[in-house]
Design an enzyme around this catalytic site. Structure first.
Site, PDB file in Angstrom:
ATOM      1  N   ARG A   1      27.181  25.783   0.742  1.00  0.00           N
ATOM      2  CA  ARG A   1      27.388  25.237  -0.611  1.00  0.00           C
ATOM      3  C   ARG A   1      26.681  23.896  -0.668  1.00  0.00           C
ATOM      4  NH1 ARG A   1      28.496  20.603  -2.063  1.00  0.00           N
ATOM      5  NH2 ARG A   1      30.708  20.265  -1.725  1.00  0.00           N
TER       6      ARG A   1
ATOM      7  N   GLU B   1      29.349  18.806   6.315  1.00  0.00           N
ATOM      8  CA  GLU B   1      28.762  18.602   4.993  1.00  0.00           C
ATOM      9  C   GLU B   1      28.481  19.936   4.316  1.00  0.00           C
ATOM     10  OE1 GLU B   1      28.130  15.327   3.872  1.00  0.00           O
ATOM     11  OE2 GLU B   1      27.985  16.406   1.981  1.00  0.00           O
ATOM     12  N   ASP B   2      28.898  20.059   3.107  1.00  0.00           N
ATOM     13  CA  ASP B   2      28.504  21.169   2.242  1.00  0.00           C
ATOM     14  C   ASP B   2      28.755  22.548   2.857  1.00  0.00           C
ATOM     15  OD1 ASP B   2      27.915  19.130   0.576  1.00  0.00           O
ATOM     16  OD2 ASP B   2      25.823  19.619   0.256  1.00  0.00           O
TER      17      ASP B   2
ATOM     18  N   ALA C   1      35.814  19.564  -3.202  1.00  0.00           N
ATOM     19  CA  ALA C   1      35.670  18.203  -3.719  1.00  0.00           C
ATOM     20  C   ALA C   1      36.824  17.873  -4.677  1.00  0.00           C
ATOM     21  CB  ALA C   1      34.317  18.063  -4.408  1.00  0.00           C
TER      22      ALA C   1
ATOM     23  N   ASP D   1      32.886  15.254   4.718  1.00  0.00           N
ATOM     24  CA  ASP D   1      32.407  14.313   3.704  1.00  0.00           C
ATOM     25  C   ASP D   1      32.808  14.735   2.294  1.00  0.00           C
ATOM     26  OD1 ASP D   1      30.869  12.143   2.770  1.00  0.00           O
ATOM     27  OD2 ASP D   1      29.172  13.475   2.397  1.00  0.00           O
ATOM     28  N   ASP D   2      32.759  16.026   2.020  1.00  0.00           N
ATOM     29  CA  ASP D   2      33.023  16.489   0.650  1.00  0.00           C
ATOM     30  C   ASP D   2      34.493  16.354   0.281  1.00  0.00           C
ATOM     31  OD1 ASP D   2      30.304  17.481  -0.046  1.00  0.00           O
ATOM     32  OD2 ASP D   2      30.686  18.579   1.796  1.00  0.00           O
TER      33      ASP D   2
ATOM     34  N   ASN E   1      26.916  17.364  -8.552  1.00  0.00           N
ATOM     35  CA  ASN E   1      25.518  17.105  -8.178  1.00  0.00           C
ATOM     36  C   ASN E   1      24.751  18.412  -8.123  1.00  0.00           C
ATOM     37  OD1 ASN E   1      25.829  14.279  -7.681  1.00  0.00           O
ATOM     38  ND2 ASN E   1      26.903  14.805  -5.786  1.00  0.00           N
TER      39      ASN E   1
ATOM     40  N   ARG F   1       0.848  -1.204   0.000  1.00  0.00           N
ATOM     41  CA  ARG F   1       0.000   0.000   0.000  1.00  0.00           C
ATOM     42  C   ARG F   1       0.889   1.261   0.000  1.00  0.00           C
ATOM     43  NH1 ARG F   1      -2.783  -1.224   4.314  1.00  0.00           N
ATOM     44  NH2 ARG F   1      -4.516  -2.140   3.178  1.00  0.00           N
TER      45      ARG F   1
ATOM     46  N   TYR G   1      17.780  11.385  -1.487  1.00  0.00           N
ATOM     47  CA  TYR G   1      19.153  11.900  -1.609  1.00  0.00           C
ATOM     48  C   TYR G   1      19.259  12.539  -3.001  1.00  0.00           C
ATOM     49  CZ  TYR G   1      24.272  11.631  -1.119  1.00  0.00           C
ATOM     50  OH  TYR G   1      25.598  11.930  -1.047  1.00  0.00           O
TER      51      TYR G   1
ATOM     52  N   ASN H   1      29.619   8.468  -5.687  1.00  0.00           N
ATOM     53  CA  ASN H   1      29.056   9.391  -4.706  1.00  0.00           C
ATOM     54  C   ASN H   1      29.493   8.952  -3.318  1.00  0.00           C
ATOM     55  OD1 ASN H   1      27.042  10.567  -2.796  1.00  0.00           O
ATOM     56  ND2 ASN H   1      26.261  11.428  -4.694  1.00  0.00           N
TER      57      ASN H   1
ATOM     58  N   LYS I   1      21.437  12.664   4.355  1.00  0.00           N
ATOM     59  CA  LYS I   1      22.659  11.878   4.611  1.00  0.00           C
ATOM     60  C   LYS I   1      22.422  10.927   5.778  1.00  0.00           C
ATOM     61  CE  LYS I   1      25.732  14.019   1.772  1.00  0.00           C
ATOM     62  NZ  LYS I   1      26.785  13.492   0.919  1.00  0.00           N
TER      63      LYS I   1
HETATM   64  N1  LIG Z   1      30.019  12.929  -6.270  1.00  0.00           N
HETATM   65  C1  LIG Z   1      30.184  13.260  -5.009  1.00  0.00           C
HETATM   66  O1  LIG Z   1      30.176  12.417  -4.100  1.00  0.00           O
HETATM   67  C2  LIG Z   1      30.392  14.681  -4.652  1.00  0.00           C
HETATM   68  C3  LIG Z   1      30.195  15.677  -5.554  1.00  0.00           C
HETATM   69  N2  LIG Z   1      30.395  16.970  -5.208  1.00  0.00           N
HETATM   70  C4  LIG Z   1      30.082  17.982  -6.188  1.00  0.00           C
HETATM   71  O2  LIG Z   1      31.233  18.676  -6.560  1.00  0.00           O
HETATM   72  C5  LIG Z   1      30.854  19.950  -7.008  1.00  0.00           C
HETATM   73  C6  LIG Z   1      31.859  20.966  -6.507  1.00  0.00           C
HETATM   74  O3  LIG Z   1      31.853  21.055  -5.107  1.00  0.00           O
HETATM   75  P1  LIG Z   1      32.928  21.993  -4.361  1.00  0.00           P
HETATM   76  O4  LIG Z   1      34.292  21.581  -4.744  1.00  0.00           O
HETATM   77  O5  LIG Z   1      32.663  22.009  -2.929  1.00  0.00           O
HETATM   78  O6  LIG Z   1      32.507  23.384  -4.969  1.00  0.00           O
HETATM   79  P2  LIG Z   1      33.336  24.682  -5.336  1.00  0.00           P
HETATM   80  O7  LIG Z   1      32.359  25.673  -5.802  1.00  0.00           O
HETATM   81  O8  LIG Z   1      34.257  25.027  -4.240  1.00  0.00           O
HETATM   82  O9  LIG Z   1      34.249  24.210  -6.548  1.00  0.00           O
HETATM   83  C7  LIG Z   1      33.916  24.328  -7.880  1.00  0.00           C
HETATM   84  C8  LIG Z   1      35.197  24.393  -8.666  1.00  0.00           C
HETATM   85  O10 LIG Z   1      34.855  24.407 -10.045  1.00  0.00           O
HETATM   86  C9  LIG Z   1      35.551  25.458 -10.676  1.00  0.00           C
HETATM   87  N3  LIG Z   1      34.783  25.982 -11.788  1.00  0.00           N
HETATM   88  C10 LIG Z   1      33.674  26.746 -11.746  1.00  0.00           C
HETATM   89  N4  LIG Z   1      33.331  27.106 -12.990  1.00  0.00           N
HETATM   90  C11 LIG Z   1      34.230  26.551 -13.817  1.00  0.00           C
HETATM   91  C12 LIG Z   1      34.412  26.576 -15.213  1.00  0.00           C
HETATM   92  N5  LIG Z   1      33.585  27.228 -16.003  1.00  0.00           N
HETATM   93  N6  LIG Z   1      35.442  25.904 -15.728  1.00  0.00           N
HETATM   94  C13 LIG Z   1      36.298  25.237 -14.934  1.00  0.00           C
HETATM   95  N7  LIG Z   1      36.179  25.163 -13.617  1.00  0.00           N
HETATM   96  C14 LIG Z   1      35.157  25.821 -13.071  1.00  0.00           C
HETATM   97  C15 LIG Z   1      35.743  26.522  -9.612  1.00  0.00           C
HETATM   98  O11 LIG Z   1      36.820  27.376  -9.950  1.00  0.00           O
HETATM   99  C16 LIG Z   1      36.036  25.656  -8.402  1.00  0.00           C
HETATM  100  O12 LIG Z   1      37.398  25.310  -8.393  1.00  0.00           O
HETATM  101  C17 LIG Z   1      29.418  20.175  -6.545  1.00  0.00           C
HETATM  102  O13 LIG Z   1      28.542  20.053  -7.642  1.00  0.00           O
HETATM  103  C18 LIG Z   1      29.172  19.035  -5.615  1.00  0.00           C
HETATM  104  O14 LIG Z   1      27.835  18.593  -5.653  1.00  0.00           O
HETATM  105  C19 LIG Z   1      30.851  17.335  -3.966  1.00  0.00           C
HETATM  106  C20 LIG Z   1      31.054  16.374  -3.028  1.00  0.00           C
HETATM  107  C21 LIG Z   1      30.776  14.994  -3.279  1.00  0.00           C
HETATM  108  C1  LIG Z   2      27.390  14.211  -2.652  1.00  0.00           C
HETATM  109  C2  LIG Z   2      27.800  15.403  -1.943  1.00  0.00           C
HETATM  110  O1  LIG Z   2      28.206  15.339  -0.791  1.00  0.00           O
HETATM  111  C3  LIG Z   2      27.763  16.671  -2.619  1.00  0.00           C
HETATM  112  O2  LIG Z   2      27.450  16.718  -3.795  1.00  0.00           O
HETATM  113  O3  LIG Z   2      28.058  17.668  -1.960  1.00  0.00           O
HETATM  114 MG   LIG Z   3      28.289  17.199   0.119  1.00  0.00          MG
END
Ligand SMILES: NC(=O)C1=CN([C@@H]2O[C@H](COP(=O)(O)OP(=O)(O)OC[C@H]3O[C@@H](n4cnc5c(N)ncnc54)[C@H](O)[C@@H]3O)[C@@H](O)[C@H]2O)C=CC1
Ligand SMILES: CC(=O)C(=O)O
Ligand SMILES: [Mg+2]
Length: 543
Positions: free
Chosen positions: A142, A231-232, A295, A254-255, A401, A43, A88, A445, A160
């Site tokens: 973020r 986180e974030d 990341a 985590d990131d 993401n 259900r 998620y 992820n 999470k």
């Molecule tokens: N798959 C996973 O498990 C995870 C994925 N992520 C994802 O990683 C991404 C980034 O997270 P953060 O590093 O914390 O963010 P952030 O904003 O600190 O880093 C983004 C990076 O991308 C660069 N960037 C932005 N525009 C750009 C462009 N046009 N060309 C080249 N580089 C460019 C920036 O200069 C910066 O170095 C997010 O989308 C997040 O969701 C984060 C953690 C875990």
């Molecule tokens: C998956 C994760 O932690 C992020 O995108 O920030």
């Molecule tokens: Mg995260």
């Protein structure tokens, strides 16, 4: 017994207060319908599936968790691949964006900037202090790749922690979702009449650091058995607070660390597949990171272990990694750099700035391309074709993401690489058929890592989370694929096996904690590996 919490507003500050407890069970004769549980499961699943939109499914599940947590987790465990994308990423991204609009009732704990000086009192409002073991703490600055969402980041902490319960069997009552309400620089929210958070911009770094010092100290006093997952937090704060607190409290980011571990794990498997096709020694892989935030740099640091495991020195490992940010290839002669980008800045390139990704690929000639940039569609046809011209089986991981910010869709990567790509993305994509062959995308992820890493740290009562524990979680995950999963070309195990995988990861993490001497459950040292695995499994909660 459930405690009902209600928000209290005082001077614009949101706090939580216990106002009532669930009424006692109805007297005999007034009991609700005696439900056949298996029929009721169908259900609930039918009710879930009857909703058209993912966000409606999220709201339904959120309310089900509140009303009947056992059923919620039962559905999660039995339908992991269907429900994970709802509780998620990607749906949790929409839930965060709209949190102040879809809000029904409070869940988790909000700690406001206005509570500075009184944080201990606010934390003591938590109804299940003795049971608390794991908290996911965000400041909403973020959220995924969606930017500063302020208090609307709460669903990420909740999501999470739901995965901690579903994926590692942490008791629901041991989880503490926390959102720090420190204002937001998101003008849209500041002007939104329904926005639930403080209507002010974020404080200075000095005030923020004072707040975080008090918060972490009070957390350790009020919740002495608690592990904290950051986180974030935006990148500058993510690195700063990990460095400041990691040797003082049981905490990990985590990131930076969870993502580093999950990508190292997937890369270990991907590099073997790619090298089997190209004949290239594993030590000669070359990795380009598109995105150099918390990341990107976190993953780059962790991937150093890949090369060191192949016998390379630290310096040789560093040489095999290139970073690209919004201004292009990162190299010393480009000019001043943020602190976290300096380590991987290239000294061997002195030419003109390079901003075009295809040009950068032709210069670097990477075997692997990692996307952590938040730039949707950045891995264009030209990018994928260039990677495919350089490698028989190019490794392409668009990890940003939620799904709508992914650097590349699986379908396109398959098409443009003529089915040769080894692919993992941050958010899930459907499988694809190519020339009669079924191809499966991986989900790179951190959700594969943090449940097991957290469980291992909790059970060993680790005083801190060491790099060796994080690496152990990664190697544990890489080793967890079955023969069938390897034969299908997967780089990550199927999510349906998450409990089994988390148990193995937790065991590896406990052993690493013991080797590092940070464990405080010394009786676990005497167990054999088989006994330790059984012990971990015996501690898992089942709905
Ligand atoms: N798959 C996973 O498990 C995870 C994925 N992520 C994802 O990683 C991404 C980034 O997270 P953060 O590093 O914390 O963010 P952030 O904003 O600190 O880093 C983004 C990076 O991308 C660069 N960037 C932005 N525009 C750009 C462009 N046009 N060309 C080249 N580089 C460019 C920036 O200069 C910066 O170095 C997010 O989308 C997040 O969701 C984060 C953690 C875990
Ligand atoms: C998956 C994760 O932690 C992020 O995108 O920030
Ligand atoms: Mg995260």
């Amino acid at each position: 017994m459930t405690i009902v919490l209600t928000p209290v507003w005082s001077n614009g500050t949101q706090k939580l207060k216990v106002i009532s407890q669930t009424p006692p069970a109805p007297k005999r004769g007034l009991t609700p319908l005696a439900l056949d549980e298996s029929v009721h499961t169908v259900r609930c699943l039918n009710q879930l599936r009857s909703k058209d939109k993912s966000i409606e499914k999220y709201i339904y599940l959120f309310q089900l968790k509140d009303a009947d947590p056992r059923m919620f987790y039962k559905l999660c465990l039995a339908n992991m691949s269907e429900i994970t994308p709802l509780i998620y990423t990607p749906t949790v991204g929409d839930a965060c964006l709209q949190f102040s609009h879809i809000y029904r009732r409070p869940e988790g704990l909000f700690v406001s900037l206005k509570d500075k000086g009184n944080i201990g009192k606010v934390l003591r409002n938590w109804p299940r202090i003795d049971e608390a073991r794991i908290s996911v703490v965000t400041d909403g600055s973020r959220i995924l790749g969606l930017g500063d969402l302020g208090l609307n980041g709460m669903p990420i902490s909740i999501g999470k922690l739901s995965l901690y319960v579903a994926g590692a069997g942490i008791r629901p009552s041991s989880t503490v979702p926390i959102c720090l309400d420190l204002g937001t620089n998101n003008q849209k929210y500041l002007e939104d009449p329904l926005y639930l958070g403080l209507r002010q911009t974020r404080p200075s770094p000095e005030v923020m650091t004072e707040f975080m010092e008090e918060f972490m100290h009070e957390m350790s006093v009020v919740f002495p058995k608690l592990l904290v997952q950051f986180e974030d937090f935006s990148t500058d704060k993510a690195f700063l607070y990990l460095d400041s607190f990691r040797n003082r409290y049981p905490v990990f980011n985590d990131d930076i660390q969870g993502t580093g571990a999950v990508v190292l794990s997937g890369f270990l498997n991907a590099a073997k597949l790619s090298s089997a096709a190209s004949g290239l020694p594993l030590s000669e892989h070359r990795i380009l990171f598109f995105g150099a935030g918390s990341a990107g740099v976190g993953v780059a640091m962790q991937l150093m272990s890949f090369f060191k495991l192949q016998g390379l020195s630290t310096e040789e490992a560093r040489q095999r990694i290139w970073l690209v940010d919004s201004q292009g290839l990162i190299f010393d002669a480009r000019g001043p750099l943020a602190e976290h980008k300096k380590y991987f800045s290239r000294r061997d390139y002195t030419g003109a700035p390079m901003t075009d990704l295809t040009e950068i690929l032709k210069y670097v000639k990477p075997t692997a391309l990692m996307g952590l940039s938040t730039i949707k569609g950045a891995f264009t046809q030209s990018v994928v074709e260039t990677m495919s011209a350089l490698n028989p089986c190019p490794i392409i991981f668009p990890l940003s993401n939620p799904v709508r910010l992914s650097e590349c869709e699986f379908r396109d990567a398959v098409e443009w690489s003529q089915g040769r790509v080894i692919f993992a993305s941050g958010s899930p994509f459907p499988e694809q058929e190519y020339n009669g062959r079924m191809l499966y995308p991986g989900q790179g992820n951190n959700m594969y890592i943090f449940p097991g890493l957290g469980l291992g740290a909790i059970l060993s009562r680790a005083a801190s989370v060491t790099d060796t524990m994080v690496e152990a979680s990664s190697l544990g995950l890489a080793d967890s694929l079955t023969e069938e999963e390897h034969a299908q070309g997967l780089v990550y195990p199927r999510i349906e096996r998450i409990r089994e995988i988390s148990a193995q990861i937790a065991r590896s993490v406990i052993r690493a904690a013991q080797r590092a001497g940070v464990d405080r459950s010394s009786d676990l040292r005497n167990l054999t590996d088989a006994e330790l695995l059984e012990f971990v499994k015996s501690k898992m909660w089942y709905p």
